[in-house]
Design an enzyme around this catalytic site. Structure first.
Site, PDB file in Angstrom:
ATOM      1  N   ALA A   1       0.826  -1.209   0.000  1.00 29.31           N
ATOM      2  CA  ALA A   1       0.000   0.000   0.000  1.00 29.31           C
ATOM      3  C   ALA A   1       0.861   1.260   0.000  1.00 29.31           C
ATOM      4  O   ALA A   1       0.702   2.152   0.836  1.00 29.31           O
ATOM      5  CB  ALA A   1      -0.931  -0.011   1.200  1.00 29.31           C
TER       6      ALA A   1
ATOM      7  N   HIS B   1       7.630  -5.954   9.204  1.00 27.01           N
ATOM      8  CA  HIS B   1       6.522  -6.926   9.148  1.00 27.01           C
ATOM      9  C   HIS B   1       6.891  -8.173   8.334  1.00 27.01           C
ATOM     10  O   HIS B   1       6.465  -8.356   7.203  1.00 27.01           O
ATOM     11  CB  HIS B   1       5.209  -6.308   8.686  1.00 27.01           C
ATOM     12  CG  HIS B   1       5.248  -5.374   7.523  1.00 27.01           C
ATOM     13  ND1 HIS B   1       5.811  -5.685   6.300  1.00 27.01           N
ATOM     14  CD2 HIS B   1       4.748  -4.120   7.380  1.00 27.01           C
ATOM     15  CE1 HIS B   1       5.667  -4.678   5.474  1.00 27.01           C
ATOM     16  NE2 HIS B   1       5.034  -3.721   6.102  1.00 27.01           N
TER      17      HIS B   1
ATOM     18  N   ARG C   1      13.684 -23.886  -2.845  1.00 29.28           N
ATOM     19  CA  ARG C   1      14.933 -23.752  -3.599  1.00 29.28           C
ATOM     20  C   ARG C   1      15.446 -22.312  -3.631  1.00 29.28           C
ATOM     21  O   ARG C   1      16.566 -22.070  -4.062  1.00 29.28           O
ATOM     22  CB  ARG C   1      14.735 -24.271  -5.033  1.00 29.28           C
ATOM     23  CG  ARG C   1      14.672 -25.795  -5.126  1.00 29.28           C
ATOM     24  CD  ARG C   1      14.699 -26.277  -6.571  1.00 29.28           C
ATOM     25  NE  ARG C   1      13.537 -25.817  -7.326  1.00 29.28           N
ATOM     26  CZ  ARG C   1      12.365 -26.457  -7.363  1.00 29.28           C
ATOM     27  NH1 ARG C   1      12.209 -27.580  -6.677  1.00 29.28           N
ATOM     28  NH2 ARG C   1      11.356 -25.985  -8.077  1.00 29.28           N
TER      29      ARG C   1
ATOM     30  N   GLY D   1      -4.454 -11.033  13.410  1.00 30.54           N
ATOM     31  CA  GLY D   1      -5.455 -11.973  12.943  1.00 30.54           C
ATOM     32  C   GLY D   1      -5.801 -11.817  11.483  1.00 30.54           C
ATOM     33  O   GLY D   1      -6.607 -12.591  10.952  1.00 30.54           O
TER      34      GLY D   1
ATOM     35  N   ASP E   1       1.100  -1.722  12.747  1.00 29.16           N
ATOM     36  CA  ASP E   1       1.054  -1.211  11.372  1.00 29.16           C
ATOM     37  C   ASP E   1      -0.289  -0.533  11.127  1.00 29.16           C
ATOM     38  O   ASP E   1      -0.843  -0.572  10.024  1.00 29.16           O
ATOM     39  CB  ASP E   1       1.284  -2.338  10.356  1.00 29.16           C
ATOM     40  CG  ASP E   1       1.602  -1.824   8.949  1.00 29.16           C
ATOM     41  OD1 ASP E   1       2.017  -0.653   8.822  1.00 29.16           O
ATOM     42  OD2 ASP E   1       1.411  -2.577   7.979  1.00 29.16           O
TER      43      ASP E   1
END
Length: 343
Positions: free
Chosen positions: A99, A175, A186, A208, A233
């Protein structure tokens, strides 16, 4: 303080004040707006929910706007309204911008970093940067040398590029898991590099929405009790009703408490407060209540304070009298900030 009347709390749980090292706003206020009214609204909302120390996070902005925002927030830090500034952008990956306004993203450039830090006058505590960008490694060194924490985030880096960022001085993960190249068996990418290095503090948005509870539990096991910093956040809609908001230059729609960039499925910050992520940590840790509380206190108070170099997050003689009173359901019933009860 001497002479202060006793305050009978009864049978409650008391924990140190929460330290949120990554929040963009709340209570209809947003730090990128860079006004006294907006910052006060954000500070007051989060303080009522137990956050006694708060780092104000900005989002990617064009050069003149960024300097104006930093200038205003610097004064607010100097006045004691905020504990510091976090620059989440503009030096982020376009592939993992989340965002953030794509047109405001750019490679780090020494002269701009110098101007921004000069405007910050020592108040910039953290800068999120994608280590794969051109000029990112010397930028990380400059950020660290200036006394701020360089955090790896919003990144499409490979494992090797993330490792190089850490070796250059990055000491936090913005975050973890969100807005970064995912783990692959890999190509382990930045997540593995950040988890395995004991010098790195790991932010987790345990609201959540951003993170499955099982991932919170396992990330905590992987890195140990001293490296996770719970964050919100949060954006302007924290503590508010569903509706239309903004995050920087972007329009955001909030539905059922989930913020997304308007017209997209991209999550745009959270509507959480620190008491929610603290409660989720206790209830989702898989531990008995007492050790779960002790772990959550580290993650919501001690670890972020240490990562940001703040004299906060602990209850010690001579330290700030910041505490949160919780009932049996871990709901906030009182907040003490600097020895004064918050109304």
């Amino acid at each position: 303080p001497t002479g202060t009347p006793a305050h009978a709390l009864g049978a409650v749980t008391v924990v140190p004040g929460f330290v949120d090292m990554h929040t963009h706003g709340g209570g209809s206020g947003a730090f990128p707006e860079a006004t006294a009214e907006s910052s006060l609204a954000s500070r007051d909302l989060h303080r009522r929910h137990g956050t006694t120390s708060m780092i104000a996070s900005l989002v990617a902005a064009h050069p003149a706007d960024l300097l104006r925002q930093v200038g205003v927030l610097t004064e607010q830090v100097q006045d004691g309204l905020l504990a510091g500034i976090h620059l989440e952008g503009p030096w982020l990956s376009a592939q993992r911008c989340g965002a953030h306004e794509p047109s405001a993203l750019r490679d780090p450039e020494p002269s701009e970093i110098a101007r921004v830090f000069a405007a910050g006058k020592g108040t910039i505590r953290m800068v999120t940067i994608a280590p794969e960008l051109h000029g990112a490694l010397p930028a990380i060194r400059r950020i660290s040398d200036a006394g701020a924490v360089a955090a790896i985030g919003h990144t499409n880096a490979s494992y090797e590029e993330a490792r190089a960022g850490i070796e250059a001085g990055a000491r936090a993960a913005t975050h973890l898991f969100n807005a970064m190249r995912p783990l692959h068996h890999r190509e382990p990418g930045p997540i593995t590099a950040l988890i395995e290095d004991p010098r790195v503090t790991i932010e987790l948005i345990n609201d959540g929405v951003h993170l499955h509870p099982a991932l919170y539990r396992n990330a905590t096991k992987w890195v140990g009790p001293d490296r996770v910093a719970l964050i919100t956040d949060a954006m302007a809609a924290a503590g508010m009703s569903d509706g239309a908001y903004t995050l920087g230059a972007l329009d955001v729609d909030v539905t059922d408490g989930v913020a997304r960039v308007a017209g997209t499925s991209t999550i745009a910050g959270s509507t959480a407060t620190m008491d929610l992520v603290f409660r989720n940590a206790v209830l989702g840790s898989g531990l008995e209540r007492e050790p779960a509380l002790q772990l959550a206190v580290k993650q919501a108070s001690l670890n972020p304070a240490r990562a940001m170099g703040l004299n906060a997050g602990d209850l010690v003689v001579g330290g700030p009298a910041d505490l949160v009173v919780l009932d049996d359901d871990l709901r906030v019933t009182g907040v003490l900030h600097q020895g004064t009860w918050v109304e």
